[in-house]
Design an enzyme around this catalytic site. Structure first.
Site, PDB file in Angstrom:
ATOM      1  N   HIS A 250      21.450  38.725  16.030  1.00 19.18           N
ATOM      2  CA  HIS A 250      22.570  38.092  16.733  1.00 19.18           C
ATOM      3  C   HIS A 250      22.120  36.940  17.637  1.00 19.18           C
ATOM      4  O   HIS A 250      22.930  36.123  18.055  1.00 19.18           O
ATOM      5  CB  HIS A 250      23.372  39.125  17.534  1.00 19.18           C
ATOM      6  CG  HIS A 250      22.702  39.614  18.786  1.00 19.18           C
ATOM      7  ND1 HIS A 250      21.965  40.776  18.822  1.00 19.18           N
ATOM      8  CD2 HIS A 250      22.656  39.105  20.043  1.00 19.18           C
ATOM      9  CE1 HIS A 250      21.503  40.966  20.050  1.00 19.18           C
ATOM     10  NE2 HIS A 250      21.909  39.962  20.813  1.00 19.18           N
TER      11      HIS A 250
ATOM     12  N   ASP B 164      20.227  44.214  12.778  1.00 18.20           N
ATOM     13  CA  ASP B 164      20.080  43.254  13.879  1.00 18.20           C
ATOM     14  C   ASP B 164      18.636  42.779  14.043  1.00 18.20           C
ATOM     15  O   ASP B 164      18.119  42.666  15.154  1.00 18.20           O
ATOM     16  CB  ASP B 164      20.586  43.865  15.190  1.00 18.20           C
ATOM     17  CG  ASP B 164      20.925  42.788  16.220  1.00 18.20           C
ATOM     18  OD1 ASP B 164      21.166  41.633  15.820  1.00 18.20           O
ATOM     19  OD2 ASP B 164      20.931  43.102  17.423  1.00 18.20           O
TER      20      ASP B 164
ATOM     21  N   SER C   8      17.666  40.027  24.813  1.00 20.10           N
ATOM     22  CA  SER C   8      17.754  40.376  23.395  1.00 20.10           C
ATOM     23  C   SER C   8      16.621  39.739  22.603  1.00 20.10           C
ATOM     24  O   SER C   8      16.366  38.531  22.716  1.00 20.10           O
ATOM     25  CB  SER C   8      19.091  39.902  22.814  1.00 20.10           C
ATOM     26  OG  SER C   8      20.161  40.645  23.337  1.00 20.10           O
TER      27      SER C   8
END
Length: 464
Positions: A206, A245, A321
């Site tokens: 993402h 992901d 992230s």
């Protein structure tokens, strides 16, 4: 104690008496050797050779006093001998008793030390006093359970963690700008981990999803990587796995510091961990936070997919992230994902799940053999169903060209209610069914289109 009895012509102990006499000149003579007729005066001899019958005794001879008298020698003192014996006995007793006690005590100490070593080897819980920093603060330098300090870990792994900036230019579709909340170039930032010296970087999908050529918003997307030493480089999208992901990008640099990958299967709940990333963007690049493993194998649903994750209380915020979650040895055991992190609760993808995916992405650009339906969907809940008079299921709002769904005739606006004979109400349930098959397998699909029921045959394409 000895008692000596003295009689006139009897003596109990020859060693305690001596026989003496005085000569005419008054000199005292020892009669032990000269008793045989060597004396003068009245010696009361009983034989011609001087043997008076008492040659085994000692006397004092004095002419003036008229003969022999028993002479008692002063008693020798045995006090020092007694004290010596007592002291020797005491020392020997003390040595024997002390040795016995020491042996027993030493045995107990050895047993306790063995237990301590055994317990020490069994625990991986860090006994440090390190204090977790805030999400933008530096960590303390306390020891971790392996002997590394948090500062050591930060120094070791810091050069392997990079910042990633994704810029979507205004040539892309309008829905992307709506996603980012603006009408000019949209910028998002995250983190990544260098996994090879020649520039391969692993991150969350993402973080770089709009750089994926499969994404309809790919055109005009720019990727940049920011290294800890201040270097900047344009990055290229290598491959991505939206289902888990995970993505890989690459910079054209060599001699980089690659992170050491660990084994997430060896993690224990309560074990200390360190997170490194760029919370809140590049302004706080290289931030270090600490915490523990709060839980393992947490099933968390996101975007219609269920991920198996590590839960931690280490601060993981937007921008973290794709960053590294590290064990006490400074090895990467998780890929942080802030997308599904809440305040005080962070999650990371286990490295044992991420590593084989990254290897396939580097080798092929995709995960080989993985089935793909080829749609983007949204859950139709009971509330939405009642409000819009729609069946409960998965609303299709996008179809990937050339995919299994496209070839099966599925269109935007269809609602999938069943796959492979199983009722599906959510994207999560749809993906759960899909995982039971491989690319090339064919299943029955039931969909609703404008109130009409459709029975379709779908052959899973390969998710590339």
């Amino acid at each position: 104690m000895q008692i000596y009895l003295h009689q006139t012509f009897k003596v109990l102990n020859y060693d305690i008496f001596r026989m003496k006499k005085e000569n005419d000149n008054g000199e005292e003579l020892n009669m032990e050797d000269n008793f045989n007729a060597q004396g003068t005066g009245n010696n009361n001899s009983n034989s011609s050779n001087g043997d008076n019958g008492y040659s085994n005794y000692s006397y004092n001879y004095s002419a003036s006093e008229g003969g022999f008298k028993p002479y008692k020698e002063k008693r020798r003192s045995h006090f020092k001998a007694y004290i010596s014996i007592v002291l020797v006995t005491t020392i020997l007793s003390s040595a024997i008793v002390g040795g016995t006690l020491y042996k027993g005590f030493s045995s107990k100490i050895a047993e306790q030390n063995a237990e301590i070593k055994k317990l020490s080897s069994l625990t991986t819980l860090q006994q440090s006093t390190s204090t977790a920093t805030s999400s933008t603060g530096a960590s303390s330098a306390s020891n971790t359970s392996s002997g590394y300090t948090v500062a050591d870990i930060a120094k070791k792994v810091g050069p392997s963690v990079v910042g990633i900036r994704m810029t979507v230019t205004n040539s892309s579709q309008n829905n992307i700008y709506q996603f980012f909340g603006g009408n000019s170039d949209a910028v998002s930032e995250g983190s990544g981990i260098i996994i090879s010296k020649d520039g391969y970087i692993m991150t969350n999908y993402h973080v770089v999803e709009y750089a994926d050529p499969k994404n309809s918003s790919y055109t005009g997307t720019i990727l940049e990587a920011f290294l800890s030493d201040g270097k900047q480089a344009k990055a290229k999208f290598i491959g991505g796995d939206s289902e888990n992901d995970i993505a890989v990008i690459k910079v054209d640099l060599t001699g980089l510091t690659a992170a050491e990958l660990g084994d997430s299967s060896k993690l224990l709940v309560g074990e200390q961990v360190v997170a490194i990333g760029n919370p809140l963007g590049m302004d706080f690049a290289g931030s270090v936070t600490t915490g523990i493993v709060s839980a393992l194998n947490r099933e968390v649903q996101t975007d219609g997919k269920v991920l198996n994750l590590i839960q931690t209380d280490a601060a993981i915020n937007a921008g973290n992230s794709g960053g590294a979650l590290l064990n006490p040895s400074g090895q990467v055991i998780g890929i942080n994902t802030a997308k599904i992190s809440e305040t005080g609760v962070g999650f990371a993808i286990p490295i044992n799940d991420a590593k084989p995916i990254a290897e396939e992405l580097i080798a092929y650009g995709y995960v080989k053999g993985r089935p793909m339906i080829g749609i983007q969907g949204q859950d139709v809940t009971d509330v939405i169903s009642q409000q819009y008079n729609l069946p409960v299921g998965v609303y299709v709002y996008s179809v990937v060209s050339g995919s299994g769904a496209d070839k099966a005739g599925i269109k935007r606006g269809d609602i999938i209610v069943s796959m492979a004979g199983k009722e599906v109400k959510t994207m999560s349930e749809l993906n759960s069914v899909k995982k039971n098959y491989k690319a090339g397998d064919t299943v029955d699909v039931v969909a609703s289109r404008n109130g009409s029921k459709l029975n379709l045959k779908l052959t899973f394409s390969e998710d590339r």
